[in-house]
Design a protein around this motif. Structure first.
Motif, PDB file in Angstrom:
ATOM      1  N   LEU A  79      -7.482  -8.198   5.770  1.00  0.00           N
ATOM      2  CA  LEU A  79      -7.015  -8.412   4.387  1.00  0.00           C
ATOM      3  C   LEU A  79      -5.580  -7.911   4.239  1.00  0.00           C
ATOM      4  O   LEU A  79      -5.265  -7.004   3.467  1.00  0.00           O
ATOM      5  CB  LEU A  79      -7.953  -7.700   3.410  1.00  0.00           C
ATOM      6  CG  LEU A  79      -9.403  -8.197   3.428  1.00  0.00           C
ATOM      7  CD1 LEU A  79     -10.279  -7.363   2.496  1.00  0.00           C
ATOM      8  CD2 LEU A  79      -9.466  -9.681   3.022  1.00  0.00           C
ATOM      9  N   LEU A  80      -4.692  -8.553   4.991  1.00  0.00           N
ATOM     10  CA  LEU A  80      -3.266  -8.236   4.917  1.00  0.00           C
ATOM     11  C   LEU A  80      -2.544  -9.298   4.106  1.00  0.00           C
ATOM     12  O   LEU A  80      -3.006 -10.429   3.972  1.00  0.00           O
ATOM     13  CB  LEU A  80      -2.658  -8.155   6.322  1.00  0.00           C
ATOM     14  CG  LEU A  80      -3.071  -6.976   7.200  1.00  0.00           C
ATOM     15  CD1 LEU A  80      -2.413  -7.097   8.577  1.00  0.00           C
ATOM     16  CD2 LEU A  80      -2.694  -5.656   6.557  1.00  0.00           C
ATOM     17  N   PRO A  87       3.863  -9.333   3.789  1.00  0.00           N
ATOM     18  CA  PRO A  87       2.765  -9.775   4.662  1.00  0.00           C
ATOM     19  C   PRO A  87       2.137  -8.679   5.506  1.00  0.00           C
ATOM     20  O   PRO A  87       1.021  -8.831   5.993  1.00  0.00           O
ATOM     21  CB  PRO A  87       3.439 -10.825   5.553  1.00  0.00           C
ATOM     22  CG  PRO A  87       4.890 -10.444   5.560  1.00  0.00           C
ATOM     23  CD  PRO A  87       5.165  -9.903   4.196  1.00  0.00           C
ATOM     24  N   ASP A  88       2.831  -7.562   5.709  1.00  0.00           N
ATOM     25  CA  ASP A  88       2.306  -6.498   6.563  1.00  0.00           C
ATOM     26  C   ASP A  88       1.511  -5.451   5.793  1.00  0.00           C
ATOM     27  O   ASP A  88       0.937  -4.549   6.401  1.00  0.00           O
ATOM     28  CB  ASP A  88       3.449  -5.799   7.315  1.00  0.00           C
ATOM     29  CG  ASP A  88       4.173  -6.737   8.261  1.00  0.00           C
ATOM     30  OD1 ASP A  88       3.515  -7.654   8.784  1.00  0.00           O
ATOM     31  OD2 ASP A  88       5.390  -6.568   8.453  1.00  0.00           O
ATOM     32  N   GLN A  89       1.485  -5.574   4.470  1.00  0.00           N
ATOM     33  CA  GLN A  89       0.816  -4.571   3.649  1.00  0.00           C
ATOM     34  C   GLN A  89      -0.587  -5.033   3.251  1.00  0.00           C
ATOM     35  O   GLN A  89      -0.811  -6.229   3.009  1.00  0.00           O
ATOM     36  CB  GLN A  89       1.623  -4.290   2.393  1.00  0.00           C
ATOM     37  CG  GLN A  89       2.914  -3.531   2.658  1.00  0.00           C
ATOM     38  CD  GLN A  89       2.651  -2.143   3.181  1.00  0.00           C
ATOM     39  OE1 GLN A  89       1.814  -1.407   2.663  1.00  0.00           O
ATOM     40  NE2 GLN A  89       3.382  -1.766   4.230  1.00  0.00           N
ATOM     41  N   PRO A  90      -1.564  -4.112   3.159  1.00  0.00           N
ATOM     42  CA  PRO A  90      -2.917  -4.486   2.719  1.00  0.00           C
ATOM     43  C   PRO A  90      -2.896  -5.074   1.313  1.00  0.00           C
ATOM     44  O   PRO A  90      -2.059  -4.702   0.482  1.00  0.00           O
ATOM     45  CB  PRO A  90      -3.681  -3.159   2.751  1.00  0.00           C
ATOM     46  CG  PRO A  90      -2.896  -2.276   3.662  1.00  0.00           C
ATOM     47  CD  PRO A  90      -1.470  -2.686   3.515  1.00  0.00           C
ATOM     48  N   GLN A  91      -3.801  -5.990   1.066  1.00  0.00           N
ATOM     49  CA  GLN A  91      -3.884  -6.612  -0.252  1.00  0.00           C
ATOM     50  C   GLN A  91      -4.308  -5.602  -1.307  1.00  0.00           C
ATOM     51  O   GLN A  91      -5.116  -4.709  -1.054  1.00  0.00           O
ATOM     52  CB  GLN A  91      -4.887  -7.759  -0.219  1.00  0.00           C
ATOM     53  CG  GLN A  91      -4.494  -8.916   0.681  1.00  0.00           C
ATOM     54  CD  GLN A  91      -5.585  -9.957   0.793  1.00  0.00           C
ATOM     55  OE1 GLN A  91      -6.569  -9.924   0.046  1.00  0.00           O
ATOM     56  NE2 GLN A  91      -5.424 -10.890   1.730  1.00  0.00           N
ATOM     57  N   ALA A 149     -13.124  -7.479  -0.106  1.00  0.00           N
ATOM     58  CA  ALA A 149     -13.743  -8.791   0.123  1.00  0.00           C
ATOM     59  C   ALA A 149     -14.508  -8.864   1.437  1.00  0.00           C
ATOM     60  O   ALA A 149     -15.357  -9.750   1.616  1.00  0.00           O
ATOM     61  CB  ALA A 149     -12.669  -9.881   0.081  1.00  0.00           C
ATOM     62  N   LYS A 150     -14.246  -7.953   2.358  1.00  0.00           N
ATOM     63  CA  LYS A 150     -14.941  -7.928   3.644  1.00  0.00           C
ATOM     64  C   LYS A 150     -16.065  -6.890   3.655  1.00  0.00           C
ATOM     65  O   LYS A 150     -16.663  -6.629   4.692  1.00  0.00           O
ATOM     66  CB  LYS A 150     -13.952  -7.625   4.767  1.00  0.00           C
ATOM     67  CG  LYS A 150     -12.888  -8.704   4.975  1.00  0.00           C
ATOM     68  CD  LYS A 150     -13.494  -9.969   5.564  1.00  0.00           C
ATOM     69  CE  LYS A 150     -12.404 -10.985   5.894  1.00  0.00           C
ATOM     70  NZ  LYS A 150     -12.974 -12.218   6.518  1.00  0.00           N
ATOM     71  N   GLY A 151     -16.339  -6.276   2.501  1.00  0.00           N
ATOM     72  CA  GLY A 151     -17.435  -5.327   2.395  1.00  0.00           C
ATOM     73  C   GLY A 151     -17.092  -3.902   2.778  1.00  0.00           C
ATOM     74  O   GLY A 151     -17.996  -3.059   2.887  1.00  0.00           O
ATOM     75  N   PHE A 152     -15.798  -3.604   2.958  1.00  0.00           N
ATOM     76  CA  PHE A 152     -15.410  -2.254   3.337  1.00  0.00           C
ATOM     77  C   PHE A 152     -15.132  -1.409   2.090  1.00  0.00           C
ATOM     78  O   PHE A 152     -14.443  -1.871   1.156  1.00  0.00           O
ATOM     79  CB  PHE A 152     -14.149  -2.280   4.209  1.00  0.00           C
ATOM     80  CG  PHE A 152     -14.436  -2.462   5.669  1.00  0.00           C
ATOM     81  CD1 PHE A 152     -13.955  -1.554   6.603  1.00  0.00           C
ATOM     82  CD2 PHE A 152     -15.200  -3.528   6.129  1.00  0.00           C
ATOM     83  CE1 PHE A 152     -14.222  -1.713   7.958  1.00  0.00           C
ATOM     84  CE2 PHE A 152     -15.469  -3.694   7.468  1.00  0.00           C
ATOM     85  CZ  PHE A 152     -14.983  -2.778   8.400  1.00  0.00           C
ATOM     86  N   PRO A 153     -15.623  -0.162   2.043  1.00  0.00           N
ATOM     87  CA  PRO A 153     -15.275   0.724   0.922  1.00  0.00           C
ATOM     88  C   PRO A 153     -13.807   1.108   0.993  1.00  0.00           C
ATOM     89  O   PRO A 153     -13.252   1.319   2.079  1.00  0.00           O
ATOM     90  CB  PRO A 153     -16.181   1.936   1.125  1.00  0.00           C
ATOM     91  CG  PRO A 153     -16.540   1.914   2.575  1.00  0.00           C
ATOM     92  CD  PRO A 153     -16.567   0.471   2.983  1.00  0.00           C
ATOM     93  N   CYS A 154     -13.172   1.177  -0.171  1.00  0.00           N
ATOM     94  CA  CYS A 154     -11.728   1.449  -0.245  1.00  0.00           C
ATOM     95  C   CYS A 154     -11.482   2.846  -0.822  1.00  0.00           C
ATOM     96  O   CYS A 154     -12.319   3.401  -1.523  1.00  0.00           O
ATOM     97  CB  CYS A 154     -11.040   0.391  -1.095  1.00  0.00           C
ATOM     98  SG  CYS A 154     -11.339  -1.295  -0.495  1.00  0.00           S
TER      99      CYS A 154
END
Length: 436
Positions: free
Chosen positions: A40-41, A48-52, A68-73
């Motif tokens: 999710l970059l 483009p190199d930074q996380p969304q 969106a990929k199910g990872f806790p932030c």
């Protein structure tokens, strides 16, 4: 961030907070989160190199957003500029402070000494915690501290110029954000939390008195005409600042050099004379413009003029350097309540002595400062202490890091806190002046 996630947070959540990067105000539920999954970059503000950055709809049981990929932030971001926001800003109001000065004025050394000493003085003397709100954003300042005060315990002389690199107008201390076709470079602040400890006299008001300190450092070149614009608003934080700190190196002034002559404690090489009042005057003009002040209106927030390299000119004040300006005090209602109080009277006496010296050598600094602000204080400091020598190989000022001992480095900050945030730092009762 939704109301669902907010329900798991402390009850002291602020209704609105302010971004320390772009200074936009917003409600906490508007905060974005930073995606954790490596796929999710690509953020439309940061590149483009930074996380969304995203506004979440799903949360873990502990209240963390799920990407969106199910990872806790874990990181929060400003909804306007998308730059990282420390969590302390959800609970502790921001306290904006700005420090500025001419090139080679000793600003970076002062900053390193300030934060290094505050980590000890605030908790041990005034029973207030002082910690990094965001260690990543404070990384460069932490490196300054380590380089000068804890990186080398040997007794070899190290040239001062090699310990800290010059503050630049771009690079690690700035973040670039895109708003459509407009690219904006924002100054990156140093962020700290300050709160009463459990043994503080006002511990019950911890949340009320606690602050997220946002300390801004600008290169002297940032105050050249045309350097501040919509694309580079590098000094606009000054209009937000509760206290302004102007770092002035009197030894750069030829008139001051003549005054100290052979009275200097340390034999130092001749320093190139440099006019520093244009930096102060340009800063004043910008604060007036962005704070909406007229030319005849005085700024109601304190201006502290920090006079560096006091180890070279302390004799001009007519006596030995004063001890730390805090004294033991006793509560008027509880005889067992003994605490340290900041002696503002001692600071103001030193200020008057320093002001008298400046009137002889740099009267334009005094005139500009006092025509601008209602509350002006002059505080002498030495960032590295009294044992500055001359390196025989380079001919430059040098110190043994093991002998570095800042003098009054915390005083400008503590004095500013007594003005901007009464109650956090107890103050000694002013002594009545004797009538003549």
């Amino acid at each position: 961030m939704s109301a669902t996630s907010l329900s798991t947070r402390p009850s002291g959540l602020l209704t609105r907070t302010t971004c320390p990067h772009c200074w936009e105000q917003f409600a906490p539920e508007k905060l974005l989160w930073t995606a954790e999954h490596t796929d999710l970059l690509g953020d439309h503000r940061l590149g483009p190199d930074q996380p969304q950055r995203f506004l979440p709809t799903r949360f873990t049981v502990s209240g963390e957003a799920i990407d969106a990929k199910g990872f806790p932030c874990h990181q929060l971001a400003c909804p306007h500029c998308h730059l990282t926001i420390p969590r302390s800003l959800l609970e502790l109001e921001p306290l904006f402070l700005s420090i500025f000065g001419a090139p080679a004025s000793g600003k970076s050394y002062f900053l390193a000494a300030l934060t290094w000493e505050l980590r000890k003085t605030l908790p041990l003397v005034f029973r207030a915690s002082f910690a990094d709100a965001d260690p990543v954003m404070n990384q460069q300042l932490n490196e300054y501290e380590e380089s000068v005060f804890s990186g080398d315990s040997s007794d070899k002389l190290v040239p001062l110029a090699s310990l800290i690199r010059k503050t630049e107008e771009q690079g690690d201390l700035y973040d670039t954000v895109s708003f459509g076709n407009q690219t904006v470079s924002y100054p990156r602040p140093f962020l700290f939390t300050v709160q009463p400890q459990p043994d503080h006299r006002n511990a019950r008001s911890s949340t009320k008195l606690g602050r997220t300190v946002c300390l801004y450092d600008n290169a002297g070149e940032s105050f050249q005409p045309g350097k501040d614009s919509a694309a580079t608003p590098v000094t606009r934080h000054m209009a937000q600042s509760r206290v302004l700190f102007f770092v002035f190196d009197p030894t750069q002034d030829a008139r001051f050099q003549r005054l100290i002559g052979q009275n200097s404690v340390n034999e130092a090489p001749a320093i190139r004379s440099m006019r520093q009042e244009p930096i102060l005057q340009e800063a004043i003009a910008r604060v007036r413009r962005f704070a909406g002040l007229t030319q005849s209106e005085k700024h109601k927030r304190p201006l502290v003029v920090i006079l560096t390299k006091f180890d070279r000119w302390w004799q001009l004040l007519g006596g030995d350097p004063c001890p730390d300006p805090w004294v033991k005090a006793r509560s008027t209602t509880n005889a067992d309540d003994v605490f340290h109080a900041f002696d503002t009277n001692a600071v103001e006496q030193q200020s008057q002595l320093a002001r008298a010296v400046l009137l002889k050598t740099s009267p334009e600094i005094v005139t500009a400062a006092e025509n601008f602000a209602e509350d002006v204080t002059y505080i002498p400091v030495t960032a590295v202490g009294w044992k500055v020598s001359i390196d025989s190989r380079s001919g430059l000022p040098a110190i043994k890091p093991s002998e570095a001992a800042p003098y009054w480095a915390t005083v400008p900050f503590l004095y500013g806190l007594t003005r901007a945030l009464p109650g956090l730092i107890p103050t000694a009762v002013k002594r009545k002046q004797e009538s003549s």
